[in-house]
Design an enzyme around this catalytic site. Structure first.
Site, short mmCIF file in Angstrom:
data_model
loop_
_atom_site.label_atom_id
_atom_site.label_comp_id
_atom_site.label_asym_id
_atom_site.label_seq_id
_atom_site.Cartn_x
_atom_site.Cartn_y
_atom_site.Cartn_z
N LYS A 1 5.01 5.62 2.87
CA LYS A 1 6.16 6.01 2.05
C LYS A 1 7.44 5.43 2.66
O LYS A 1 7.61 5.44 3.89
CB LYS A 1 6.24 7.54 2.00
CG LYS A 1 7.29 8.11 1.06
CD LYS A 1 7.22 9.64 1.06
CE LYS A 1 8.16 10.26 0.03
NZ LYS A 1 8.06 11.75 0.00
N SER A 7 5.82 17.48 -2.37
CA SER A 7 5.86 16.03 -2.57
C SER A 7 4.63 15.26 -2.11
O SER A 7 4.50 14.07 -2.39
CB SER A 7 7.10 15.44 -1.87
OG SER A 7 8.24 15.70 -2.64
N SER A 29 7.53 13.67 -4.69
CA SER A 29 8.23 12.42 -4.51
C SER A 29 7.37 11.30 -3.93
O SER A 29 7.75 10.14 -4.02
CB SER A 29 9.42 12.67 -3.58
OG SER A 29 8.97 13.00 -2.28
#
Lengths: 489, 485
Positions: B76, B175, B151
C-alpha cells in the site's frame, strides 16, 4: 539592620495601585538531545544542521520521550519544592506557523509533570514566598528569519523540538525588583541542579509576563495583559513598568483594560497590542495519540531526590550557622554554585568572616571589572585563603594586602612569595616599632609640644610619619597604641 | 503449465525453496500480470527494474532460511519506502520521495522480500471504496463496475487479480478487512501496537495498524510473522517476544467458545449476510466449537465515536502538510497564510478536507467536551464491552461488512451511507483488538462476502487457528475470471 518597607505602588488621582505580576518562564532543559528525537541541542550550530526527520515532521515520523529530559524536569520540580505528578500527559497544541513543522507543539496541558511548589526570595523588606502553579515540559519551535531576504522567510529548525520547561508562577510578584529576584532565584536553583544553564542571551531562559493592577484596597485581581517572550531581566522590568503605568492610566481615565497579548518593543520601551482575547488562538489541545501517558515510578522520584545537590536555601542557612555570616552575605555567596564552592574552600583555610568581606569586596570587583566568572579567577581559592590569613595574623596590613592582591591578580602568584620577595611584611615587633616612633618624636619635638598643648589633630601626622618611615609596613594598631602611650608621657 | 501467480504465498515459497522456480521468473510473471492489468488502476508506482535486480541478486545468493525468500511484494502506498515515491494517494505528496523505510516494510525486506510497486489507496486512507485517491479509483477484479473496498483497495484488488503474491495494508476503521471482504481474500488487522507505525503516513494514530492481506490464512500467518516487531521508535509499540504464527497454526478448535453478538444484526441487513453468518456459525459448531450468545451493548455508538476520534486525530496529523518542507506547494498566494490555504486547497481532496473540518470542529473550544471527550468515554465503554465478554469467550464471530461490494459512484454522493460500511469493523479499532476477515461465501450476484473473527488483544494465534480450521471446511473459492486484459 533595619528592614526597608516594601514600596512599589503607582499613585494616581483616584488612588494608590499595586502591581500584580505572574511569570511564565521558559527554561531550556540541559540535555544532549531533544525532547522527542536524538538530535543534538548544542547552541550556535549552522542552521538546520541539528534537525532529524522527527523535528522536521516528515510523514510517518513518531516522537519518543527522552528520559533525560523527564529526569531534569523532575529534579527541577524537586528544587522548587513542588509536587511531582506520577501521571502526566503530553498534549498537542495545534496551530500553524512556518517554524512549527508538525503543525502542533507537543506540550502538557491538563496533566503537567510537576504541580504546585514555592520559591523563597530574599528582599530588603524580608523574605517572600512566591507560589509555583506548575511546571510542564514542551517542545520548542524553530526560528523564522525574516531579514535575510526581502521577499522570503528563512526557517532554522535547530531549535525545533528542544525540551523546554514552562514554569508558571502564581500571581504573587508585586514589583520589578521582585521579578528580578525571582528570575535570578529560579536560575540559581536550576544551575545548582544542572537542569538549565539559564543563559538568557542564548535564549535558554525567556519569559511571558502577566501584568495587572488594582487599587491597594481591592481584593479582586484586575484584568491582566500578557507580554510575550521577553528575554532579559532588564527588559522584563522595563516592560512591567511601562505596562503597569499604561493600565493605571487607563483606569484613571475611567477606561477598561481589555485582556490581550502584548509585545514589548525594546527600542521604543513600550508594549504594543498583539492580539485581543477574541482573536486568541483556539489551540484545540488533545492528548497526543503517538505518546502514552507518562507514568513515573515513585522509586525514580525518590532516587532523584537523594541525588539532589545542596540547594541555595539550605546552603544559605548552613553558611549563616557554620560561618557566622549575616543573611545578606550568605545570600550573595550562595547565588552561584561556583561562588559558594570558592567561598567554602577559602573559609576552610582562613578566617570565615574576613574571607566573606574580601570576596564580596575586592575579589568580586576585580572579577566584575575583568568580566570573569569566578571559575576563571586569576587568584586561586587556596592563594586567596593565604592572603586572608596573612591579614588576619597581622603579617600584613589591609593596605598592603590590597597591593599584594593586585600583584596576585597580575601574576597568579602565591601571596607568601610576593610578601617575602617584596619585603612587605608588617612591622609588628613592639620594641622595634617603639624605637622607630621614639626617633620620629624626637625629630619632631615642636609638633609633640603642640600636640600636648591640645592640638590633637596632629596625631594623624605622627601616624603618617611612622608609615612613611616604615614604608607602610608598620602595624597600624600597634602604631596607634605606642604613639598614644609615648605622647601621654 | 499452471500459472504460479494463481498459487498461495506458501506454495510459491515452497516452489522457490525447491528451486522449481527462480525469484527472477516469479518476478517476471507478476510484472507481466501487472502490465496486463492497467485497467484495474491498482498501482501508483511500479519498481520493476529494482525488483528484477533484487530477484537476480537473490537467485545468485539464495537464502532459503528467510521467511519470504526472493518474494516480490507490492505494498500500500501509505508505507514510506526509501527513495521510492510515497503518495498516500494524495496530490499533496505527489512528489514526495522519503529518505527512509517504514519499519514494517523494512521487516519484510529483511526477511527476503523485495518491492514490486506501490498500491493505490484512498487519500490518506480515508475512504471505504478507493474512490478518494488522487490517482483515480481502483476497480475490483470481481466485476468491472465494482469498488474494491477501501482504503486498502489497491492492495485487495492487486492480490485478488494475482498482481502480488501477498500484500500489506493499514486498517484504521476497517481498511484491511472491508476490502478483503469485497474481493474474497483474507485480511488481518492485528492488535494495536503489534506492527510498528513508524514510517507509515499517519491517518489516526490511536487507531492505525498495519496488517497482512493474503489469499489464505496460512499466508496471513507467514506475513504477520514477517512484518510485526517491537519498535523502540514507536512509543505505542508493544514489547513482546516474537511469535511464529505459521509454525504454530493448528486446525483443531474443539471446545473453543465463540461469541455471537446480537448487536451485529442490524436493520436492513441483506438476507445473504444473515445466511452467511449462520453458515459460519454452523461450520464452527460442526468443528466442535461452542457458540455463545453475547451482548456488546455499546456497539451502536461505535461508528459515531469513530467519526469523532479519527477525524480529530487526522486534523492534527495532517497539519504538517503545509508546503513548507516537502510535498506540493502552491505557487499562488502573497503571504504565508495564503500559501498554506492554496497549498492545502490544491493538495487535499474533498473527503480529506471534510474530515479535517470535522476533526477541527470536534476539538474546538466549546465543542471539545460534547464531542471529543464524550467520544473518548464511549470508546472506553466499547473496549469494556469486549473485555467483559472475553472472560467468557475465546473469539467473536460477526459479518465483516453489512453488504457486498457496491458499484463505483454508488455512495460517493452520500458520505454517511459510505461510512455505514464500516459499522462492523470500527469497534475493533476503537478497542485495539485483532480481527481477521475471512472469505466465506457469495451474495446472489456472486460477489464475495466475508466473516470477521475478533480476538483478545495479542490473541492473533487463536483467531488465525480458528480461521485456518474455518478455511479448510468452508470451501470458499474465488470466482474471479481474468476479464481485464
Amino acid at each position: 539592620m533595619s528592614k526597608e518597607k516594601f514600596d512599589y505602588f503607582i499613585n494616581g488621582e483616584k488612588g494608590k495601585y499595586e502591581v500584580i505580576i505572574g511569570l511564565e518562564v521558559h527554561a531550556q532543559v540541559l540535555s544532549n538531545s531533544k525532547l522527542f528525537s536524538g538530535s543534538s541541542t548544542k547552541f550556535g550550530a549552522h542552521p538546520n544542521n541539528q534537525v532529524s526527520l522527527i523535528d522536521s515532521a516528515f510523514p510517518g515520523m513518531l516522537p519518543v520521550i527522552n528520559e533525560e529530559c523527564i529526569k531534569q524536569a523532575i529534579k527541577t520540580g524537586l528544587g522548587l519544592n513542588a509536587k511531582i505528578n506520577n501521571y502526566s500527559v503530553f498534549d498537542r497544541k495545534n496551530y500553524f506557523y512556518a517554524d512549527l513543522p508538525q503543525g502542533y507543539q507537543i506540550s502538557q496541558y491538563k496533566n503537567p509533570i510537576v504541580g504546585e511548589g514555592k520559591v523563597l526570595l530574599d528582599m530588603p523588606y524580608g523574605s517572600k514566598e512566591i507560589g509555583i502553579e506548575r511546571l510542564h515540559l514542551e517542545q520548542d519551535a524553530g526560528k523564522s528569519i525574516h531579514d535575510m531576504d526581502p521577499s522570503n522567510t528563512y526557517v532554522d529548525l535547530n531549535r525545533s523540538g528542544i525540551a523546554l520547561m514552562e514554569i508558571v508562577s502564581k500571581p504573587d510578584l508585586r514589583s520589578p525588583d521582585e521579578v528580578n529576584a525571582y528570575i535570578k532565584k529560579l536560575r540559581t536553583i536550576m544551575r545548582y541542579l544542572g537542569t538549565c544553564d539559564g543563559n538568557m542571551q542564548e535564549g535558554s531562559l525567556r519569559a511571558d509576563v502577566n501584568v495587572s493592577v488594582r487599587k491597594t484596597d481591592d481584593k479582586k485581581l484586575g484584568t491582566r495583559c500578557e507580554i510575550k517572550n521577553v528575554n532579559s531581566i532588564k527588559f522584563m522590568q522595563m516592560a512591567i513598568e511601562y505596562e503597569a503605568n499604561r493600565q493605571v492610566g487607563l483606569l484613571e481615565e475611567g477606561k477598561k483594560i481589555s485582556q490581550e497579548t502584548r509585545l514589548f518593543d525594546t527600542k521604543k520601551n513600550e508594549t504594543r497590542s498583539m492580539r485581543s482575547k477574541e482573536d486568541a488562538h483556539d489551540y484545540r489541545y488533545f492528548p497526543d495519540p503517538d505518546l502514552l501517558p507518562l507514568k513515573l515510578e515513585q522509586q525514580l522520584i525518590e532516587d532523584l531526590k537523594k541525588s539532589l545537590p545542596e540547594l541555595p536555601d539550605n546552603k544559605k542557612e548552613r553558611f549563616i550557622k557554620d560561618y557566622g555570616l549575616n543573611s545578606y552575605e550568605a545570600n550573595v555567596l550562595v547565588s552561584e554554585k561556583e561562588i559558594s564552592n570558592y567561598y567554602e574552600e577559602v573559609a576552610k583555610l582562613s578566617d570565615k568572616k574576613l574571607a566573606a568581606t574580601w570576596m564580596m569586596g575586592d575579589l568580586f570587583a576585580m572579577l566584575n571589572e575583568k568580566g570573569l566568572n569566578i571559575s576563571k579567577s586569576p587568584i586561586s581559592a587556596k592563594n586567596f585563603a593565604e592572603l586572608i590569613q596573612s591579614i588576619k595574623s597581622g603579617e600584613i596590613s589591609g593596605r598592603i594586602a590590597k597591593e599584594v592582591f593586585e600583584i596576585m591578580v597580575e601574576s597568579g602568584d602565591n601571596p607568601k612569595k610576593i610578601i617575602d620577595s617584596k619585603d612587605m611584611k608588617q612591622q609588628s615587633d613592639p620594641k622595634e616599632l617603639e624605637k622607630m616612633i621614639k626617633d620620629i618624636l624626637t625629630k619632631n619635638k615642636d609638633k609633640v609640644d603642640q600636640y600636648k598643648a591640645g592640638k590633637e589633630k596632629l596625631f594623624g601626622f605622627f601616624v603618617g610619619q611612622v608609615m612613611k618611615s616604615s614604608g607602610g609596613k608598620a602595624n597600624p594598631q600597634l602604631t596607634n597604641e605606642i604613639l598614644k602611650k609615648l605622647l601621654k608621657g | 503449465m499452471t500459472d504460479i501467480t494463481n498459487q498461495s504465498l506458501k506454495e510459491i515459497i515452497e516452489s522457490i525453496k525447491s528451486k522449481k522456480i527462480s525469484s527472477l521468473d516469479l518476478t517476471k510473471s507478476y510484472i507481466k500480470n501487472i502490465e496486463g492489468a492497467k485497467k484495474l488502476n491498482t498501482f501508483v508506482t511500479t519498481t520493476f527494474d529494482q525488483a528484477l535486480d533484487k530477484a537476480k541478486e537473490f537467485d545468485s545468493k539464495p537464502n532459503y532460511e528467510q521467511t519470504l525468500p526472493g518474494i516480490p511484494l507490492a505494498v500500500k502506498d501509505l508505507f514510506c519506502t526509501e527513495n521510492i515515491k510515497t503518495t498516500a494517494g494524495s496530490n499533496i505528496l505527489n512528489n514526495f520521495i522519503p529518505s527512509y523505510e517504514s519499519t514494517v516494510t523494512k521487516n519484510l525486506w529483511d526477511n527476503g522480500a523485495f518491492l514490486l510497486g506501490k498500491l493505490n489507496c484512498d487519500e490518506f486512507a480515508m475512504g471505504s471504496s478507493n474512490e478518494t485517491s488522487f490517482y483515480g479509483n481502483v476497480i475490483n477484479p470481481v466485476g468491472d463496475k465494482l469498488v474494491p473496498g477501501g482504503s486498502s483497495g489497491g492492495s485487495s484488488s492487486a492480490l485478488a487479480a494475482n498482481l502480488t503474491p501477498a500484500t500489506i495494508g493499514t486498517d484504521t476503521g476497517g481498511s484491511i478487512r472491508q476490502p478483503a471482504s469485497f474481493t474474497g481474500i483474507v485480511g488481518l488487522k492485528p492488535t494495536y501496537g503489534l506492527c510498528s507505525r513508524w514510517g507509515i503516513v499517519a491517518f489516526a494514530s490511536s487507531l492505525d495498524q498495519a496488517g497482512p492481506m493474503t489469499k489464505t490464512v496460512t499466508d496471513c500467518a507467514i506475513m504477520l510473522e514477517a512484518m510485526s516487531s517491537f519498535d523502540e521508535k514507536d512509543s505505542t509499540s508493544i514489547n513482546k517476544k516474537k511469535e511464529f504464527y505459521s509454525k504454530n497454526l493448528k486446525d483443531s478448535i474443539k471446545g473453543l467458545k465463540i461469541g455471537i453478538p446480537k448487536e451485529y444484526r442490524v436493520n436492513n441487513m441483506p438476507k445473504e449476510i444473515d445466511e452467511l453468518w449462520e453458515k459460519g456459525k454452523k461450520i464452527l459448531k460442526d468443528l466442535g466449537a461452542k457458540l455463545i450468545d453475547i451482548s456488546l451493548p455499546h456497539t451502536k455508538y461505535a461508528l459515531p465515536t469513530y467519526y469523532i476520534v479519527a477525524p480529530a486525530e487526522a486534523s492534527s496529523n495532517l497539519a504538517r502538510y503545509d508546503g513548507v518542507r516537502y510535498g506540493h506547494r502552491s505557487e499562488k498566494g502573497k503571504d504565508l497564510i495564503e500559501m498554506y490555504e492554496n497549498t492545502r486547497s490544491e493538495g487535499f481532496g474533498d473527503e480529506v478536507k471534510r474530515r479535517i473540518l470535522i476533526g477541527t470542529y470536534v476539538l474546538s473550544s466549546g465543542y471539545y467536551d460534547a464531542y471529543y471527550l464524550k467520544a473518548q468515554k464511549v470508546r472506553q465503554l466499547i473496549k469494556k464491552d469486549f473485555d467483559d465478554n472475553f472472560t467468557k469467550v475465546d473469539a467473536i464471530l460477526t459479518p465483516s461488512t453489512p453488504s457486498s461490494a457496491f458499484k463505483i459512484g454508488e455512495k460517493t454522493k452520500d458520505p454517511v451511507s459510505m461510512y455505514l460500511n464500516d459499522i462492523f469493523t470500527v469497534p475493533v479499532n476503537l478497542a485495539g483488538l485483532p480481527a481477521l476477515s475471512l472469505p466465506a461465501g457469495f451474495d446472489k450476484q456472486g460477489y464475495p462476502l466475508g466473516l470477521q473473527l475478533i480476538g483478545k488483544a495479542l490473541d492473533e494465534q487463536k483467531i488465525l487457528n480458528i480461521g485456518y480450521a474455518f478455511e479448510k471446511n468452508c470451501g470458499f473459492k474465488n470466482k474471479i475470471k481474468k476479464w481485464w486484459s
